[in-house]
Structures are given as structure tokens and as C-alpha cells.
Enzyme design. Structure first.
Site, PDB file in Angstrom:
ATOM      1  N   CYS A  93       6.942  41.178  30.604  1.00 17.72           N
ATOM      2  CA  CYS A  93       6.837  41.173  29.258  1.00 17.72           C
ATOM      3  C   CYS A  93       6.756  42.500  28.400  1.00 17.72           C
ATOM      4  O   CYS A  93       6.427  43.512  29.086  1.00 17.72           O
ATOM      5  CB  CYS A  93       5.485  40.267  28.713  1.00 17.72           C
ATOM      6  N   GLN A 104      18.867  28.069  35.124  1.00 18.33           N
ATOM      7  CA  GLN A 104      18.409  28.545  33.886  1.00 18.33           C
ATOM      8  C   GLN A 104      16.896  28.470  34.232  1.00 18.33           C
ATOM      9  O   GLN A 104      16.449  27.463  34.465  1.00 18.33           O
ATOM     10  CB  GLN A 104      18.799  27.747  32.787  1.00 18.33           C
ATOM     11  N   TYR A 152      32.797  31.682  34.138  1.00 18.00           N
ATOM     12  CA  TYR A 152      31.427  32.177  34.378  1.00 18.00           C
ATOM     13  C   TYR A 152      30.614  30.841  34.420  1.00 18.00           C
ATOM     14  O   TYR A 152      29.412  30.952  33.818  1.00 18.00           O
ATOM     15  CB  TYR A 152      30.857  33.250  33.645  1.00 18.00           C
ATOM     16  N   ASP A 183      30.336  32.482  29.521  1.00 16.18           N
ATOM     17  CA  ASP A 183      29.024  32.800  29.717  1.00 16.18           C
ATOM     18  C   ASP A 183      28.732  33.716  30.754  1.00 16.18           C
ATOM     19  O   ASP A 183      28.086  33.632  31.800  1.00 16.18           O
ATOM     20  CB  ASP A 183      28.245  31.364  30.037  1.00 16.18           C
ATOM     21  N   CYS A 201       2.451  45.224  33.339  1.00 13.06           N
ATOM     22  CA  CYS A 201       3.674  44.246  33.999  1.00 13.06           C
ATOM     23  C   CYS A 201       4.728  44.465  33.636  1.00 13.06           C
ATOM     24  O   CYS A 201       5.161  44.817  32.348  1.00 13.06           O
ATOM     25  CB  CYS A 201       3.065  42.701  33.757  1.00 13.06           C
ATOM     26  N   CYS A 208      24.162  37.065  26.967  1.00 11.90           N
ATOM     27  CA  CYS A 208      22.713  37.466  27.294  1.00 11.90           C
ATOM     28  C   CYS A 208      22.619  38.837  26.900  1.00 11.90           C
ATOM     29  O   CYS A 208      21.795  39.472  27.067  1.00 11.90           O
ATOM     30  CB  CYS A 208      22.362  37.010  28.763  1.00 11.90           C
ATOM     31  N   CYS A 213      -0.123  34.102  35.276  1.00  2.00           N
ATOM     32  CA  CYS A 213       1.212  34.623  34.353  1.00  2.00           C
ATOM     33  C   CYS A 213       1.235  33.619  32.974  1.00  2.00           C
ATOM     34  O   CYS A 213       1.620  32.454  33.308  1.00  2.00           O
ATOM     35  CB  CYS A 213       2.421  34.774  35.122  1.00  2.00           C
ATOM     36  N   GLU A 218      33.988  30.576  38.698  1.00  2.00           N
ATOM     37  CA  GLU A 218      32.730  31.254  38.957  1.00  2.00           C
ATOM     38  C   GLU A 218      32.833  32.151  40.256  1.00  2.00           C
ATOM     39  O   GLU A 218      33.642  31.623  41.123  1.00  2.00           O
ATOM     40  CB  GLU A 218      31.602  30.025  39.364  1.00  2.00           C
ATOM     41  N   CYS A 227      -2.193  37.908  27.866  1.00  2.00           N
ATOM     42  CA  CYS A 227      -2.243  38.306  29.025  1.00  2.00           C
ATOM     43  C   CYS A 227      -2.782  39.637  29.114  1.00  2.00           C
ATOM     44  O   CYS A 227      -2.491  40.619  28.416  1.00  2.00           O
ATOM     45  CB  CYS A 227      -0.921  38.325  29.901  1.00  2.00           C
TER      46      CYS A 227
HETATM   47  N1  SAH Z   1      26.793  28.973  32.582  1.00  2.00           N
HETATM   48  C1  SAH Z   1      26.083  29.323  34.023  1.00  2.00           C
HETATM   49  C2  SAH Z   1      25.763  30.454  34.511  1.00  2.00           C
HETATM   50  C3  SAH Z   1      25.940  31.626  33.610  1.00  2.00           C
HETATM   51  S1  SAH Z   1      25.502  33.146  34.368  1.00  2.00           S
HETATM   52  C4  SAH Z   1      24.874  28.300  33.841  1.00  2.00           C
HETATM   53  O1  SAH Z   1      24.147  28.341  32.774  1.00  2.00           O
HETATM   54  O2  SAH Z   1      24.230  28.030  34.761  1.00  2.00           O
HETATM   55  C5  SAH Z   1      26.808  34.256  34.635  1.00  2.00           C
HETATM   56  C6  SAH Z   1      27.504  33.584  35.871  1.00  2.00           C
HETATM   57  O3  SAH Z   1      28.725  34.579  36.039  1.00  2.00           O
HETATM   58  C7  SAH Z   1      26.711  33.746  37.270  1.00  2.00           C
HETATM   59  O4  SAH Z   1      26.688  32.657  37.839  1.00  2.00           O
HETATM   60  C8  SAH Z   1      27.528  34.693  37.931  1.00  2.00           C
HETATM   61  O5  SAH Z   1      27.521  34.718  39.434  1.00  2.00           O
HETATM   62  C9  SAH Z   1      29.078  34.885  37.381  1.00  2.00           C
HETATM   63  N2  SAH Z   1      30.042  35.829  37.654  1.00  2.00           N
HETATM   64  C10 SAH Z   1      29.724  37.203  37.320  1.00  2.00           C
HETATM   65  N3  SAH Z   1      30.825  38.017  37.347  1.00  2.00           N
HETATM   66  C11 SAH Z   1      31.948  36.922  37.437  1.00  2.00           C
HETATM   67  C12 SAH Z   1      33.198  37.212  37.403  1.00  2.00           C
HETATM   68  N4  SAH Z   1      33.643  38.384  37.328  1.00  2.00           N
HETATM   69  N5  SAH Z   1      34.042  35.914  37.150  1.00  2.00           N
HETATM   70  C13 SAH Z   1      33.535  34.929  37.338  1.00  2.00           C
HETATM   71  N6  SAH Z   1      32.028  34.673  37.209  1.00  2.00           N
HETATM   72  C14 SAH Z   1      31.191  35.725  37.187  1.00  2.00           C
END
Ligand code: SAH
Length: 485
Positions: free
Chosen positions: A87, A313, A342, A412, A84, A439, A170, A363, A78
């Protein structure tokens, strides 16, 4: 005590070898104990740089010239990679990018997690990279504006600013983005549709959102508009609907003076209200070899419906690999009770429900839970239920009042990691296995330190490259409860 004096001042020119890269991808070089951070320089480069801002013992410098390029320096695909904000490390060979990410995870586990080098040698598995690390994003949001001559443009924001650089091509987005963006711009020109101006709050089109379901090929185009309607909407629909893959066209209304891209109100202009995508489990052998033993239609995948505001995702190819790893690490036989904290729209929960007795998701975002329940129904999954709320509140509450139980807990969390109240309850629930999808390896390391000080053992760690050419990396981790004698 040694006091470092500022040996370097603004505008000084320096020549330095880049020995390392920081967490944001910036090159790091040292001269006489003085550290320089130089954006766009990669490990192994010898560069000439100009000091922009000098502190006591470090300085930020601007790359002026690469004197001797690193063996790992490549020509970025790119032309805008420097300006940008998207990246950060396109100039680094992809293999070296993967090594950089592995190293970053390992260093965090060593330094923040306090794990020994010997243990990490045993538990760390090679990063899962992409076969072709371009055009992997299934979603892109392009700001619309005007250039200095007043011409309509769309592209992306220059790093840390809101200046739009015109570029419809992009390297991380799908090939369809470019013709769709050009079509929308042509419609705007022909029908005198204005671009929104952040400074004055005037004008109509703010952003163009394009999402694609990789397995279905379906494409959604959504114009984010400062108002409820557009002039000549039928002409926009006429040209867009004939484009390959387009099955859904939306207007999203955002009249607020805000950095938030999308407003809450959506209207279907034409076509379906959602696009679909399927995520399929893959075996570790398939992930490692990059060769599939089965065609996708012969596997049991999970179908997701995606609307303009749904969370999903962004790299579906790697998401399949990441969640397949999480599934493998969970070690399910069909008898287990799993908690997925999460859980977002239930992606991991539904993936695991196919191999578990019962899955519970937690969530914070209510809409995501409504989507998760819909997704469960759509896939005829009856052994998954979902709770709205903060993991650190819902889990302790249910543990105290209902004595909930888990064989496996999967988490997650967002970048800030898990709240300690959540970790504390997880430890009390004493599941046999914990799968941690992260992440941000710094907060992951902090949380693993806690869990390993409280009865768990680190068994497997595997980074997955979800975001090639950026500095971000995902990690999947397996912990087992130590057997007490
Ligand atoms: N595993 C899911 C999302 C992961 S992203 C997937 O792959 O689709 C992290 C997620 O945690 C988000 O959806 C966000 O809204 C949620 N989140 C953030 N803080 C939180 C908390 N304190 N308790 C529960 N969920 C939460």
C-alpha cells in the site's frame, strides 16, 4: 538561462507544506522553487523532513514528523503500511484517495492526451469506489523465511527489498489468510520443515499462495516448495482441510534460483484441482447506488475455474463493476461482432458474448487462451473464439488476409498500452465503438490521442478503484467513430 544551484544538501532539515502527490503516492512540497518528494506525506500535511538525496532543483526527503496533519490524513489500519511495498496511500482518507485517482486520470488526459478541460468536464464520470475498501483481494502470496533469531516467519517484503516483515494480517487480504498462515507455520515448526533461503538456495518452503473464490467461498492453499515433496504431508493436509472454506491443497515445485514466485509443476495434495468464482453483470444504477436490484442467483453470471497458475482479476467486487461498465459502453444489442484484444482468460469476451452475435478474443499467453476456451465451454457459450498471439500481429494479419470486421473493439492491455500497429489496424477496421479498459492512465492518454486523431471521439471516461490504498487505478473509456459527411 537560470542555473539552479543545490541549495539543499543531505541531512538538511526542512519544513514544508505538501501541495500535491506524485504518481507513486509520494508527497510533493516546494520551497523557493525547489521541489521535495517525501514518501508517506499526504496532501495538506505540514511536515518536517530530512533531505536524503539532493539534485539540482529537487530532492528526496524522509518524513521525520507531521507538524500539522492534513484534514485528509487518517490513522492507517495496518501498522506496517510504511515499510510494506503493498500500500502507498493508506494514510489518506479513502474519499481523498478516490479524488487523487480521478485527478491523476484527468491530468494524464489533459497533458498527455491533449484533450481540452471543457471536453473532459463533459465526458468524465465520477470514479467508482468500494463500499468497504479492505479485504478485497482474492489472492495473496506470502514469502516464508526466518527472522534474526532463526524463527520461522511469513509476511511480506519490505518495499523494494526481499527482507520479510512478519505479518499474517494484511488489511487487503481475506480474513482466512491469517489462520491458514499460522497453521502452515505451526506444521513447519512441528515437523522441522525449513524455509527456503534465497541467498544459499537451501531450504524448502518459499511462498504460501492463498486464493479464494468470493462467490463460492472456496479456498485454495498452495505451498511453493524448493523440491517435489514435503515431510509429513499428511499432517499438513489433516490440519488444513478442516479449516473453513479450504477445498483444495497444492504443492507447486520451484527449484530455480529466481524472483519468479511459482514454478510450472503443480501437484494436488488434497481436494479439488480448481476453485470457482462467478462474475455477474450489474446495471449502472446498481453500480452507482451500491444497491443490488437482483440477487446474484437470479442473474446470468459467468463461472470461472481457477488453478494455482491461472490469471484472474484480484478484486472480484470491482471487476464486476468494471466489466459491467465495459459492457454498457459497448452498447450491445445481440447483433454485433466484437473483438476483445488482450483478452486473458476471456473474462470480458465471455461477458460480452452473452449480449453479442460473435466475440473474438486475442491474447499472447497460450495457457490463458486454453483457459478461455474451457471457460466458454463451462458456461455453454458457443459464440466466442480465441486466437493466441500478439494483438499487434494477429489483428493486422487477419485484417490483411481475411478482412475481419468489428462493430465493437474492446482492448484491455497491460500497463504499456497498445502497440501502434494494433491501433492502426483498429482504425482501419473502423468499428462504430471502441471500449478501452486501462490499468495505466498515462499510456491510455497516449493511445486515445492517436485514436482521436484518426476518426474517433472521446465519449465517456470512468475510473474504477480496483486497488484501494495503492496508487493504481483502472479506467473504462468509450470512443465512437465520428460520422463522416
Ligand atoms: N481482460 C483480461 C486480461 C487483461 S490483462 C482479464 O480481465 O482477465 C492484459 C492481458 O494482455 C494479459 O493477459 C497479457 O498476457 C496480455 N498481453 C500482453 N501483451 C499482449 C500483446 N502484445 N498481445 C496480446 N495480449 C497481450
Amino acid at each position: 538561462m537560470v542555473i539552479y544551484m543545490a541549495d539543499y544538501a543531505k541531512n538538511d532539515m526542512i519544513t514544508v507544506t505538501i501541495e500535491d502527490m506524485g504518481t507513486d503516492g509520494e508527497g510533493i512540497g516546494k520551497l523557493d522553487g525547489f521541489t521535495f518528494f517525501i514518501k508517506d506525506a499526504v496532501i495538506g500535511d505540514v511536515v518536517e523532513a530530512k533531505v536524503m538525496k539532493a539534485k539540482k532543483n529537487y530532492a528526496y526527503a524522509r518524513l521525520m514528523r507531521v507538524i500539522t496533519p492534513s484534514k485528509e490524513r487518517v490513522e492507517p489500519v495496518c501498522a506496517y503500511h510504511k515499510q510494506c511495498g503493498g500500500c502507498q496511500i493508506q494514510a489518506l482518507d479513502y474519499k481523498a484517495q478516490l479524488a487523487f485517482k480521478e485527478n491523476k486520470v484527468r491530468n494524464h488526459l489533459l497533458r498527455i492526451g491533449g484533450f481540452s478541460a471543457e471536453l473532459l468536464d463533459n465526458v468524465m464520470e465520477p470514479i467508482v469506489g468500494m463500499e468497504n475498501p479492505y479485504h478485497y483481494r482474492n489472492k495473496a502470496q506470502f514469502p516464508v523465511g526466518t527472522d534474526k533469531e532463526g524463527n520461522l516467519i511469513t509476511g511480506f517484503y519490505a518495499g523494494r527489498t526481499h527482507d520479510i516483515i512478519a505479518n499474517t494480517d494484511c488489511a487487503l487480504g481475506v480474513a482466512e489468510n491469517q489462520p491458514i498462515l499460522e497453521t502452515v507455520l505451526a506444521y513447519m515448526r512441528e515437523n522441522q520443515v525449513s524455509a527456503y533461503d534465497e541467498k544459499t538456495g537451501q531450504g524448502l518452503v518459499r511462498h504460501i499462495l492463498i486464493r479464494k473464490g468470493f462467490t463460492s467461498g472456496e479456498i485454495m492453499v498452495c505451498l511453493i516448495v524448493n523440491g517435489n515433496t514435503l515431510p509429513a504431508e499428511d499432517r499438513l493436509v489433516e490440519t488444513l482441510k478442516s479449516m473453513e472454506g479450504v477445498t483444495s491443497i497444492y504443492i507447486n515445485t520451484n527449484t530455480e534460483n529466481t524472483n519468479v514466485i511459482m514454478g510450472r509443476k503443480n501437484r494436488v495434495l488434497w481436494g479439488e484441482s480448481t476453485i470457482s468464482d462467478v462474475i455477474h453483470p450489474r446495471t449502472i444504477e446498481e453500480i452507482e447506488s451500491g444497491k443490488d436490484a437482483l440477487a446474484d442467483q437470479d442473474r446470468e453470471g459467468i463461472t470461472f475455474a481457477i488453478s494455482p497458475l491461472s490469471f484472474y482479476q484480484v478484486n472480484p467486487v470491482q471487476t464486476e463493476k468494471l466489466y459491467s461498465l465495459a459492457l454498457e459502453y459497448a452498447g450491445l444489442t445481440g447483433e454485433e461482432t466484437v473483438w476483445d484484444l488482450y483478452c486473458g482468460i476471456g473474462t470480458i469476451s465471455l461477458f460480452m458474448a452473452q449480449r453479442a452475435k460473435q466475440v473474438y478474443g486475442v491474447e499472447i499467453v497460450e495457457q490463458a487462451i486454453l483457459d478461455a476456451r474451457e471457460n466458454a465451454k463451462r458456461n455453454h457459450i458457443e459464440n466466442a473464439s480465441f486466437y493466441v498471439g500478439k494483438a499487434e500481429e494477429v489483428l493486422p494479419h487477419l485484417y490483411e488476409t481475411e478482412h475481419i470486421f468489428a462493430d465493437v473493439i474492446c482492448v484491455d492491455p497491460p500497463r504499456k498500452g497498445c502497440d501502434e500497429a494494433c491501433l492502426e489496424t483498429m482504425v482501419k477496421m473502423a468499428p462504430k465503438r471502441i471500449v478501452y479498459v486501462s490499468c495505466d492512465s498515462a499510456t491510455l492518454a497516449r493511445d486515445l490521442k492517436y485514436l482521436c486523431a484518426n476518426g474517433y471521439e472521446l465519449k465517456r471516461v470512468r475510473p474504477v478503484d480496483q486497488f484501494g490504498h495503492t496508487v493504481h487505478t483502472e479506467v473504462c473509456v468509450k470512443l465512437c467513430r465520428k460520422i463522416s459527411l
